[in-house]
Design a protein around this motif. Sequence first.
Motif, short mmCIF file in Angstrom:
data_model
loop_
_atom_site.label_atom_id
_atom_site.label_comp_id
_atom_site.label_asym_id
_atom_site.label_seq_id
_atom_site.Cartn_x
_atom_site.Cartn_y
_atom_site.Cartn_z
N GLY A 62 53.08 55.84 40.43
CA GLY A 62 52.20 55.86 41.60
C GLY A 62 50.76 56.13 41.22
O GLY A 62 49.83 55.53 41.77
N VAL A 63 50.56 57.02 40.27
CA VAL A 63 49.21 57.32 39.79
C VAL A 63 48.59 56.09 39.15
O VAL A 63 47.42 55.76 39.38
N VAL A 64 49.38 55.39 38.36
CA VAL A 64 48.90 54.18 37.69
C VAL A 64 48.53 53.12 38.73
O VAL A 64 47.52 52.42 38.58
N LEU A 65 49.30 53.03 39.79
CA LEU A 65 48.99 52.07 40.86
C LEU A 65 47.67 52.44 41.54
O LEU A 65 46.84 51.57 41.81
N LEU A 66 47.47 53.72 41.81
CA LEU A 66 46.22 54.15 42.45
C LEU A 66 45.00 53.89 41.57
O LEU A 66 43.92 53.58 42.08
N GLU A 67 45.17 54.02 40.28
CA GLU A 67 44.06 53.82 39.35
C GLU A 67 43.77 52.33 39.13
O GLU A 67 42.80 51.99 38.48
N GLY A 68 44.63 51.46 39.65
CA GLY A 68 44.44 50.03 39.49
C GLY A 68 44.87 49.52 38.12
O GLY A 68 44.49 48.43 37.70
N GLU A 69 45.67 50.31 37.42
CA GLU A 69 46.11 49.93 36.07
C GLU A 69 47.54 49.41 36.06
O GLU A 69 48.07 49.11 35.01
N HIS A 70 48.17 49.33 37.21
CA HIS A 70 49.54 48.83 37.28
C HIS A 70 49.54 47.33 37.02
O HIS A 70 48.54 46.65 37.24
N MET A 71 50.65 46.84 36.54
CA MET A 71 50.77 45.43 36.24
C MET A 71 50.51 44.60 37.50
O MET A 71 51.08 44.85 38.55
N ARG A 72 49.60 43.64 37.40
CA ARG A 72 49.30 42.79 38.53
C ARG A 72 48.64 41.52 38.04
O ARG A 72 48.22 41.43 36.90
N LEU A 73 48.56 40.56 38.92
CA LEU A 73 47.86 39.32 38.61
C LEU A 73 46.39 39.50 38.95
O LEU A 73 46.06 39.93 40.05
N ASN A 74 45.52 39.16 38.04
CA ASN A 74 44.10 39.39 38.30
C ASN A 74 43.35 38.12 38.68
O ASN A 74 42.14 38.09 38.65
N PHE A 75 44.07 37.07 39.07
CA PHE A 75 43.38 35.85 39.49
C PHE A 75 42.58 36.08 40.77
O PHE A 75 41.61 35.38 41.04
N ILE A 76 42.95 37.08 41.54
CA ILE A 76 42.26 37.38 42.79
C ILE A 76 40.83 37.84 42.52
O ILE A 76 39.92 37.54 43.28
N ASP A 77 40.65 38.57 41.41
CA ASP A 77 39.32 39.06 41.09
C ASP A 77 38.35 37.93 40.76
O ASP A 77 37.14 38.12 40.80
N LYS A 78 38.88 36.76 40.45
CA LYS A 78 38.04 35.62 40.11
C LYS A 78 37.69 34.76 41.32
O LYS A 78 36.90 33.84 41.21
N VAL A 79 38.28 35.05 42.47
CA VAL A 79 37.97 34.31 43.70
C VAL A 79 36.57 34.70 44.13
O VAL A 79 36.23 35.88 44.22
N SER A 80 35.75 33.71 44.42
CA SER A 80 34.35 34.00 44.75
C SER A 80 34.14 34.41 46.21
O SER A 80 33.23 35.16 46.52
N SER A 81 34.98 33.94 47.11
CA SER A 81 34.82 34.26 48.53
C SER A 81 35.32 35.66 48.83
O SER A 81 36.49 35.98 48.61
N LYS A 82 34.43 36.50 49.36
CA LYS A 82 34.81 37.88 49.70
C LYS A 82 35.83 37.90 50.82
O LYS A 82 36.73 38.73 50.83
N LYS A 83 35.73 36.96 51.75
CA LYS A 83 36.66 36.90 52.88
C LYS A 83 38.07 36.60 52.39
O LYS A 83 39.03 37.27 52.78
N ILE A 84 38.21 35.60 51.53
CA ILE A 84 39.54 35.23 51.01
C ILE A 84 40.10 36.37 50.17
O ILE A 84 41.29 36.70 50.27
N LYS A 85 39.26 36.97 49.35
CA LYS A 85 39.70 38.08 48.51
C LYS A 85 40.20 39.25 49.36
O LYS A 85 41.22 39.87 49.05
N THR A 86 39.52 39.54 50.46
CA THR A 86 39.91 40.63 51.35
C THR A 86 41.27 40.35 51.99
O THR A 86 42.13 41.24 52.04
N PHE A 87 41.47 39.12 52.44
CA PHE A 87 42.77 38.77 53.05
C PHE A 87 43.90 38.80 52.03
O PHE A 87 45.00 39.24 52.35
N ILE A 88 43.64 38.35 50.82
CA ILE A 88 44.68 38.36 49.78
C ILE A 88 45.04 39.80 49.43
O ILE A 88 46.23 40.12 49.28
N HIS A 89 44.05 40.67 49.29
CA HIS A 89 44.33 42.08 49.01
C HIS A 89 45.13 42.72 50.14
O HIS A 89 46.07 43.49 49.88
N LEU A 90 44.80 42.39 51.37
CA LEU A 90 45.53 42.92 52.51
C LEU A 90 46.99 42.44 52.48
O LEU A 90 47.91 43.24 52.65
#
Length: 167
Positions: A63-91
């Motif tokens: 849980g701590v690793v998840l909160l720190e953002g170090e848990h295993m995940r796909l980081n393709f979202i960070d490369k999306v340029s649209s803030k709106k799309i990125k916000t919806f994907i994170h949600l």
Amino acid sequence: MSTHYLHGKFSSFFTFISISCIAIDVITLLGGVFSRYIFGSSPIWIDELSRYLMIGAVMLISGVVLLEGEHMRLNFIDKVSSKKIKTFIHLYQNLIITFVFGFMTYFSFTYAISIYKFTTIGLGISKSIPMFSLPVGFLGLFICSFMSLLKSISNLLHMVRCQQGLL
């Protein structure tokens, strides 16, 4: 109470417990090695206790690793340029993982309760005791993912207010 304060308390508590599990695990294993070389054999429960402590440490720190953002995940979202799309994907991501971790908390808790009659071979304790590291770990993940979900909702509301000119 701010989420930053809760995040800090949660992280420090579960980090301390996880490090304690690893320290006890190392001491137990060293005792087993010592007894094997000095007395020619080690107690049967050392391997079992070591395994349970390692599983517990991993589940408690996840849980701590998840909160720190170090848990295993796909980081393709960070490369999306649209803030709106990125916000919806994170949600969407946070909604899904909160649901999955909630389900796994419930499932692992009911499983741990269901095996209370069975005992471990080496330690002779109920199998429910070491198995409770799973629901506790998944509960930690659920809490962390729920906090991330609340942050995502807050970001979405902030974005909507900015678009409407309210901020």
